[in-house]
Design an enzyme around this catalytic site. Sequence first.
Site, short mmCIF file in Angstrom:
data_model
loop_
_atom_site.label_atom_id
_atom_site.label_comp_id
_atom_site.label_asym_id
_atom_site.label_seq_id
_atom_site.Cartn_x
_atom_site.Cartn_y
_atom_site.Cartn_z
N LYS A 19 0.86 -1.20 0.00
CA LYS A 19 0.00 0.00 0.00
C LYS A 19 0.89 1.23 0.00
CE LYS A 19 -0.68 1.64 3.72
NZ LYS A 19 -0.68 2.46 4.90
N PRO A 104 9.22 -6.13 3.26
CA PRO A 104 9.83 -5.91 4.58
C PRO A 104 8.76 -5.61 5.64
CG PRO A 104 10.50 -4.19 3.00
CD PRO A 104 9.69 -5.18 2.25
N VAL A 105 9.07 -6.00 6.86
CA VAL A 105 8.11 -5.90 7.97
C VAL A 105 8.25 -4.54 8.66
CG1 VAL A 105 7.61 -6.92 10.22
CG2 VAL A 105 8.07 -8.40 8.26
N ALA A 106 7.15 -4.00 9.17
CA ALA A 106 7.11 -2.69 9.85
C ALA A 106 7.79 -1.63 8.99
CB ALA A 106 7.79 -2.77 11.23
N SER A 107 7.32 -1.53 7.74
CA SER A 107 8.05 -0.72 6.77
C SER A 107 7.21 0.40 6.15
CB SER A 107 8.61 -1.62 5.67
OG SER A 107 7.57 -2.19 4.94
N ILE A 109 4.50 0.23 4.29
CA ILE A 109 3.77 -0.06 3.05
C ILE A 109 2.65 -1.06 3.33
CG2 ILE A 109 5.44 0.67 1.32
CD1 ILE A 109 6.61 -2.10 1.27
N GLY A 110 2.21 -1.06 4.57
CA GLY A 110 0.98 -1.77 4.92
C GLY A 110 1.06 -3.28 4.84
N GLY A 111 2.26 -3.84 4.90
CA GLY A 111 2.40 -5.29 4.74
C GLY A 111 1.45 -6.10 5.62
N GLY A 112 1.49 -5.84 6.92
CA GLY A 112 0.65 -6.60 7.86
C GLY A 112 -0.83 -6.38 7.57
N ASP A 149 -5.58 0.43 8.71
CA ASP A 149 -5.25 0.35 7.28
C ASP A 149 -5.90 -0.86 6.60
OD1 ASP A 149 -3.71 2.57 7.41
OD2 ASP A 149 -1.79 1.52 7.34
O1 C5P Z 1 -4.76 0.84 13.69
P1 C5P Z 1 -3.35 0.34 13.78
O2 C5P Z 1 -3.21 -0.78 14.77
O3 C5P Z 1 -2.75 0.00 12.47
O4 C5P Z 1 -2.50 1.56 14.34
C1 C5P Z 1 -1.24 1.40 14.94
C2 C5P Z 1 -0.97 2.60 15.84
O5 C5P Z 1 -0.79 3.78 15.05
C3 C5P Z 1 -2.11 2.94 16.78
O6 C5P Z 1 -2.01 2.23 17.98
C4 C5P Z 1 -1.91 4.44 16.99
O7 C5P Z 1 -0.91 4.67 17.96
C5 C5P Z 1 -1.37 4.91 15.67
N1 C5P Z 1 -2.41 5.48 14.79
C6 C5P Z 1 -2.92 6.75 15.06
N2 C5P Z 1 -3.85 7.29 14.22
C7 C5P Z 1 -4.28 6.60 13.14
C8 C5P Z 1 -3.79 5.31 12.86
C9 C5P Z 1 -2.84 4.79 13.70
O8 C5P Z 1 -2.52 7.40 16.03
N3 C5P Z 1 -5.19 7.17 12.34
#
Ligand code: C5P
Length: 306
Positions: A19, A104-107, A109-112, A149
Site C-alpha cells: 500500500k 519488509p516488515v514494519a516498513s 507499506i501496509g504489509g501486515g 489500514d
Molecule cells: O490501527 P493500527 O493498529 O494500524 O495503528 C497502529 C498505531 O498507530 C495505533 O495504535 C496508533 O498509535 C497509531 N495510529 C494513530 N492514528 C491513526 C492510525 C494509527 O494514532 N489514524
Amino acid sequence: MASAVADVPDRVTVFAPAKINLFLHVGDKRADGYHALQSLVGFAETGDELCAEAADDLSLVMDGPFASALADEKDNLVLRSARALAAGACVASGARLRLTKNLPVASGIGGGSADAAACLRALWRLWGLQALRGGRVSLEQAAVESGSDVPVCLLSGAALMEGRGERVTALPELPRAALVLVNPRVAVPTGPVFARLAARSGVAQIQVPSAFADVQALAAWLGQTRNDLQAPALEIAPVIQEVLTALDAEDALLTRMCGSGATCYALFANDAAAMRAAQAVQQAHPGWWVCATRIAANNIGAPRSF
Ligand code: C5P
C-alpha cells in the site's frame, strides 16, 4: 452457523499488494487516541501472497524472504483477522493459511494490513460468505477491527482514506506509474511515529482530482501535498533521509516516505527510468531492499480460486 454452499473452493490464493500513501495528512488526536487523517492511497504491483485451504482448525505457516522477521510474533495479524471474521460471521470452519512474505516488515507499506485483508478476502471465498446474508458486513467489520489500514487494503485499489483510516472512498484508476520502493531494512513501528507528532489542529480536507492524465500530472499534483509522518519518522530512523537523498539523485518526478516509514517511494516517467534508478540505488546500498514496480490496476487483490 454459516451453511456450506455448492461452489465453495478448496483453495483460494490472494495477492496482498504493498500500500502506498501517496500523500498522508495527519490532524489532531481524537478522543479514541487515533489521529484524524486524509490520504490518497494506491497499491503497487509488488506484494505478499496468501493461500487459504479448507481445514477444520485455523493454522498459519510463513515462507518468503521476510518470513523470519515475523517468526517470533505470538499472534500474527493474519490469524487475528481470521478469528474476527469467523466470530462476526459465526463460522465454525478453520483454514490452513500460508503467507509468503515478500515485503519488509514494519516498513510503512501496509504489509501486515495487506496480509490481514488478503486473509479476509481469501476466507470470504473459502467459507462461502458471499452467499450469507450479512456476509459483506461481517467482512468489513472484521477489517475495521483488524487495524486502521485494513479496510483500504480490503479494497486493494485507488482510494481516499479518512477518519482514522477506516473511512474509504474508492477512486478511479490512477496512472500505472513506474515506481521505485526502497527500504533501508530498519523496522519502524507505527505507534511511536504517531506519538512523536507535535500537537496539531484539524486535518484540512483537500479536494483530490477525479483523474490524473499521466504520471507527470500525478507527481505535479502530489507536489502540493505532504506526508506528515515523515518528520517524526526521521527522528526515529535518520537513515530515511539517506534513502530520500539516494532517490532524489535519480531523476525522480517525486520522492516521499511511505506511511509511517521507513520505506520511501519515487515516481518515474517510465519503467526504464525506474529500473535504472533501482539498479543505481541497489548498487550503492547493497544492504537495502530495492524494488522497481508500478502503481497497480484497481482490485489487484481479487481472489483466485482453485
Ligand atoms: O490501527 P493500527 O493498529 O494500524 O495503528 C497502529 C498505531 O498507530 C495505533 O495504535 C496508533 O498509535 C497509531 N495510529 C494513530 N492514528 C491513526 C492510525 C494509527 O494514532 N489514524
